[in-house]
Design an enzyme around this catalytic site. Structure first.
Site, PDB file in Angstrom:
ATOM      1  N   SER A 146       0.799  -1.048   0.206  1.00 27.10           N
ATOM      2  CA  SER A 146       0.038  -0.080   0.090  1.00 27.10           C
ATOM      3  C   SER A 146       0.885   1.283   0.131  1.00 27.10           C
ATOM      4  O   SER A 146       0.292   2.485  -0.080  1.00 27.10           O
ATOM      5  CB  SER A 146      -0.836  -0.012   1.420  1.00 27.10           C
ATOM      6  OG  SER A 146      -0.164   0.418   2.456  1.00 27.10           O
ATOM      7  N   LYS A 184       1.909   4.499   7.367  1.00 23.37           N
ATOM      8  CA  LYS A 184       0.864   5.222   6.608  1.00 23.37           C
ATOM      9  C   LYS A 184       1.248   6.669   6.917  1.00 23.37           C
ATOM     10  O   LYS A 184       2.089   7.077   7.739  1.00 23.37           O
ATOM     11  CB  LYS A 184      -0.468   5.109   6.868  1.00 23.37           C
ATOM     12  CG  LYS A 184      -1.075   3.549   6.632  1.00 23.37           C
ATOM     13  CD  LYS A 184      -1.355   3.335   5.127  1.00 23.37           C
ATOM     14  CE  LYS A 184      -2.059   2.152   5.013  1.00 23.37           C
ATOM     15  NZ  LYS A 184      -0.985   0.772   5.219  1.00 23.37           N
TER      16      LYS A 184
END
Length: 225
Positions: A146, A184
């Site tokens: 991701s 993230k």
């Protein structure tokens, strides 16, 4: 009593540490003493170490500390004022040399996709000091894709500086509900915390502030081929 080459090497290391705070590389020592190979430097270093003139700093490659100096080495002030020699040089805080290798804790795997359990167990990872800044660090192996658009790939090692706060737009290790961690982009969104991926195939993750604890900020990346 030191040999001439041992004395020359000790003087060279002492001068370099006094000027820059960083020990010279073996290549620089070889050239300074006009030796044919680095093996000669290794022998001289070992001899100085055995005589307790220098010591190698733990967990650092090629980082040296002067423990004492022979009588023949005087500072300019000592020589001018006729003061006695100082056998033990003053202590100094030395920054890691660019060619140092540091050992940082390696805590399991961390998700760059959906959160997975992290910070399990502990081994260590050898990391070039140039990749790290000040502060305490640890490493996590990246699992998932991701964060690929940020250049973070599955199997990479994320080098993380321990902090508990972050600013919007920084890449963080976020611990969610005290059980799962993910890597993230960190952002505030109204009263919520939004964790953004760097892959258009994934959606942002939103949590209440009480669900998210910052465990560190990305400081570097290590990739093995």
């Amino acid at each position: 009593m030191l040999t001439r080459k041992q004395h020359e090497l000790l003087c060279f290391i002492n001068d370099r540490l006094s000027e820059t705070g960083v020990s010279p590389s073996f290549e620089e020592m070889k050239e300074a003493l006009d030796l044919k190979s680095k093996s000669g430097v290794h022998r001289l270093i070992s001899a100085l170490e055995e005589r307790n003139f220098i010591r190698r700093l733990p967990n650092r490659a090629r980082a040296l500390e002067i423990l004492r100096l022979p009588d023949a080495i005087k500072t300019p002030v000592q020589a001018a004022e006729g003061k006695p020699n100082i056998q033990t040089p003053p202590s100094r805080v030395m920054p890691p040399a660019a060619n140092d290798i540091l050992e940082v804790p390696l805590h399991g795997r961390i998700a760059a996709g959906m959160p997975i359990e992290a910070l399990e167990g502990q081994t260590s990872l050898s990391v070039p000091a140039a990749l790290l800044g000040p502060g305490e660090h640890y490493a996590l192996e990246v699992a998932g894709d991701s964060m690929v658009e940020a250049g973070i790939l599955d199997g990479d090692y994320a080098l993380v500086r321990k902090v508990d706060t972050a600013r919007d737009g920084e890449i963080v290790v976020a611990l969610i509900d005290d059980s799962e961690a993910t890597l993230k982009y960190f952002r505030h969104e109204g009263s919520m915390i939004r964790l953004d991926p760097a892959n258009r195939s994934y959606d942002p993750q939103r949590y209440r502030p009480g669900q998210v604890r910052i465990q560190g900020k990305l400081a570097g990346l290590l990739r093995r081929y």
